[in-house]
Design a protein around this motif. Structure first.
Motif, PDB file in Angstrom:
ATOM      1  N   GLU A  10       0.823  -1.208   0.000  1.00 17.90           N
ATOM      2  CA  GLU A  10       0.000   0.000   0.000  1.00 17.90           C
ATOM      3  C   GLU A  10       0.858   1.260   0.000  1.00 17.90           C
ATOM      4  OE1 GLU A  10      -2.818   1.874   3.267  1.00 17.90           O
ATOM      5  OE2 GLU A  10      -3.823   0.185   2.251  1.00 17.90           O
TER       6      GLU A  10
ATOM      7  N   ARG B 231      -5.230   4.254  -1.157  1.00 21.18           N
ATOM      8  CA  ARG B 231      -5.451   3.593   0.136  1.00 21.18           C
ATOM      9  C   ARG B 231      -6.947   3.387   0.424  1.00 21.18           C
ATOM     10  NH1 ARG B 231      -0.544   3.783   3.025  1.00 21.18           N
ATOM     11  NH2 ARG B 231       0.882   5.471   2.419  1.00 21.18           N
TER      12      ARG B 231
ATOM     13  N   LYS C  87     -11.131  -0.524  -1.148  1.00 19.51           N
ATOM     14  CA  LYS C  87     -11.371  -1.619  -0.222  1.00 19.51           C
ATOM     15  C   LYS C  87     -11.083  -2.960  -0.883  1.00 19.51           C
ATOM     16  CE  LYS C  87     -14.890   0.944   2.350  1.00 19.51           C
ATOM     17  NZ  LYS C  87     -16.308   0.977   2.790  1.00 19.51           N
ATOM     18  N   PHE C  88     -10.961  -3.993  -0.037  1.00 20.32           N
ATOM     19  CA  PHE C  88     -10.645  -5.328  -0.537  1.00 20.32           C
ATOM     20  C   PHE C  88     -11.703  -5.785  -1.543  1.00 20.32           C
ATOM     21  CE2 PHE C  88     -10.860 -10.043  -0.081  1.00 20.32           C
ATOM     22  CZ  PHE C  88      -9.611 -10.319  -0.628  1.00 20.32           C
TER      23      PHE C  88
ATOM     24  N   ARG D 240      -7.846  -3.863  -5.203  1.00 20.14           N
ATOM     25  CA  ARG D 240      -7.152  -4.398  -4.026  1.00 20.14           C
ATOM     26  C   ARG D 240      -7.390  -5.910  -4.041  1.00 20.14           C
ATOM     27  NH1 ARG D 240      -5.125  -2.242   0.970  1.00 20.14           N
ATOM     28  NH2 ARG D 240      -6.039  -0.194   0.527  1.00 20.14           N
ATOM     29  N   SER D 241      -6.438  -6.619  -4.595  1.00 17.17           N
ATOM     30  CA  SER D 241      -6.585  -8.062  -4.797  1.00 17.17           C
ATOM     31  C   SER D 241      -5.212  -8.632  -5.107  1.00 17.17           C
ATOM     32  CB  SER D 241      -7.565  -8.360  -5.946  1.00 17.17           C
ATOM     33  OG  SER D 241      -7.111  -7.763  -7.157  1.00 17.17           O
TER      34      SER D 241
ATOM     35  N   GLY E  62      -1.519  -9.173   1.187  1.00 16.93           N
ATOM     36  CA  GLY E  62      -2.055  -7.843   0.909  1.00 16.93           C
ATOM     37  C   GLY E  62      -1.456  -7.271  -0.356  1.00 16.93           C
TER      38      GLY E  62
ATOM     39  N   PHE F  96      -2.277  -5.102  -4.441  1.00 15.57           N
ATOM     40  CA  PHE F  96      -3.116  -4.557  -5.501  1.00 15.57           C
ATOM     41  C   PHE F  96      -2.762  -5.219  -6.824  1.00 15.57           C
ATOM     42  CE2 PHE F  96      -2.708  -1.405  -2.218  1.00 15.57           C
ATOM     43  CZ  PHE F  96      -3.932  -0.753  -2.155  1.00 15.57           C
TER      44      PHE F  96
END
Length: 374
Positions: free
Chosen positions: A160, A172, A175-176, A193-194, A200, A202
């Protein structure tokens, strides 16, 4: 010596290949007819670096199947037993794609970009051909194509911070399993975000080939103090995380129920899905489970036994340096397994006991404590 992989136009390179090779890639596989790195330092060193820092992955092999038109949702719903009728724009959905018998054809991420535009970010089968056939057979008003999109993943606990340096602080806020356009050098690129790790991160869906190398270079330039490095999907991390691999852990001969994907099948949904009629009647005869062996070992066969009888086959496995145990997925025959809670695993040092456990692994329940890196 390992055999060489002969690369030709049939094994597609990517806009990032020159940087991947300059970074010292040591292994490739072919995924969706495209080169995908498998190792840079060593699998274990790549693992520790991923868990501690941040990596940039060329995952252009994660092809997009674009489905657009008034019947786009109807086509995607035909392909999956997961109810997508209430899907919102800007969301990502893990979806098993299943045939009329309930067997798994692919397990992509479905991305709803607009009311009439979806992407399927696919695993390693030719989903586009199946989708085109269904569109013709059901006379659907859609176009099905493979757009020029080359995903690059930024993965790890510092992902991030690195992404914020390149795309701005607003990244930031994603969301997931959400996706939204972010601008890079004036070009809007979808950013989600995956990623195929649990550390964790992107995925950036690069849609302008001319910006691929500048983006790669900027991620490395701005992440130097974060110990940014090249990476790729890591077999140790994915087994620890319980992430399934199509073609290894599941496929045409397994259903979502047999792979622990029950939550992605909506049996009571009032939707038109090719597989739901069969899945509503399905009684699983096999089950994918986790196995924990309390020491490092080299397997001599993937078959596993209980009381001398074959009860299943290991589909994926890796030694976990973090927990000091060998972890595996095993597809067990439920009638043969019966009430057994452990299995016998054939290794170079003899028969070892493996403890059966649900997936994903619950290391707290297994009383496994993370070890410091040595």
């Amino acid at each position: 010596m390992n055999p060489e992989l002969s690369v030709s136009r049939r094994t597609r390179s990517t806009p990032f290949t020159s940087r991947v090779e300059a970074a010292g890639v040591k292994g490739y596989t072919v995924y969706n007819h495209t080169l995908l790195a498998t190792k840079f330092r060593s699998v274990e060193e790549d693992y520790w670096h991923l868990c501690e820092h941040v990596q940039v992955w060329d995952v252009s092999a994660e092809k997009q199947v674009a489905i657009s038109g008034p019947d786009a949702y109807r086509l995607i719903q035909l392909m999956t037993p997961r109810d997508l009728s209430k899907a919102r724009i800007g969301r990502c959905f893990y979806v098993p794609l299943c045939n009329p018998q309930g067997g798994i054809i692919n397990d992509p991420i479905a991305i709803k970009l607009t009311e009439n535009d979806w992407w399927l970010s696919i695993a390693d089968t030719d989903v586009m051909l199946w989708a085109q056939g269904l569109a013709i057979g059901f006379n659907l008003d859609v176009s099905v194509s493979e757009p020029d999109v080359w995903p690059v993943a930024v993965q790890g606990p510092k992902a991030e911070d690195l992404m914020a340096r390149v795309f701005g602080e607003s990244v930031r806020d994603i969301k997931f399993f959400n996706i939204q356009p972010m601008y890079y050098k004036g070009v809007a690129m979808q950013v989600a975000r995956s990623g195929w790790s649990k550390q964790g991160g992107f995925e950036i869906y690069v849609n302008d080939k001319s910006l691929a190398l500048p983006l790669w270079d900027e991620l490395f330039a701005k992440g130097e103090d974060l110990n940014v490095g090249p990476g790729c999907p890591n077999s140790i991390e994915r087994v620890e995380s319980g992430l399934l691999s199509l073609g290894n852990d599941m496929g045409y001969d397994t259903t979502p129920f047999e792979c622990g994907l029950n939550q992605y099948v909506n049996l009571d949904a009032d939707v038109d899905s090719l597989s739901l009629p069969a899945l509503r009647k399905h009684v699983p005869q096999q089950q994918l489970m986790g196995v924990v062996i309390d020491q490092a070992c080299a397997l001599t066969t993937l078959n596993v036994t209980a009381d001398g009888q074959d009860v299943g086959e290991i589909t994926s496995h890796a030694f976990s340096p973090k927990y000091g145990v060998h972890l595996a997925f095993v597809l067990c025959s439920l009638p043969a397994l019966g009430a057994h809670l452990s299995i016998d695993v054939h290794t170079q040092i003899g028969m070892l006991k493996g403890q059966l456990t649900p997936l994903p692994f619950n290391f707290d329940a297994l009383n496994l404590i993370p070890k410091a890196r040595t």
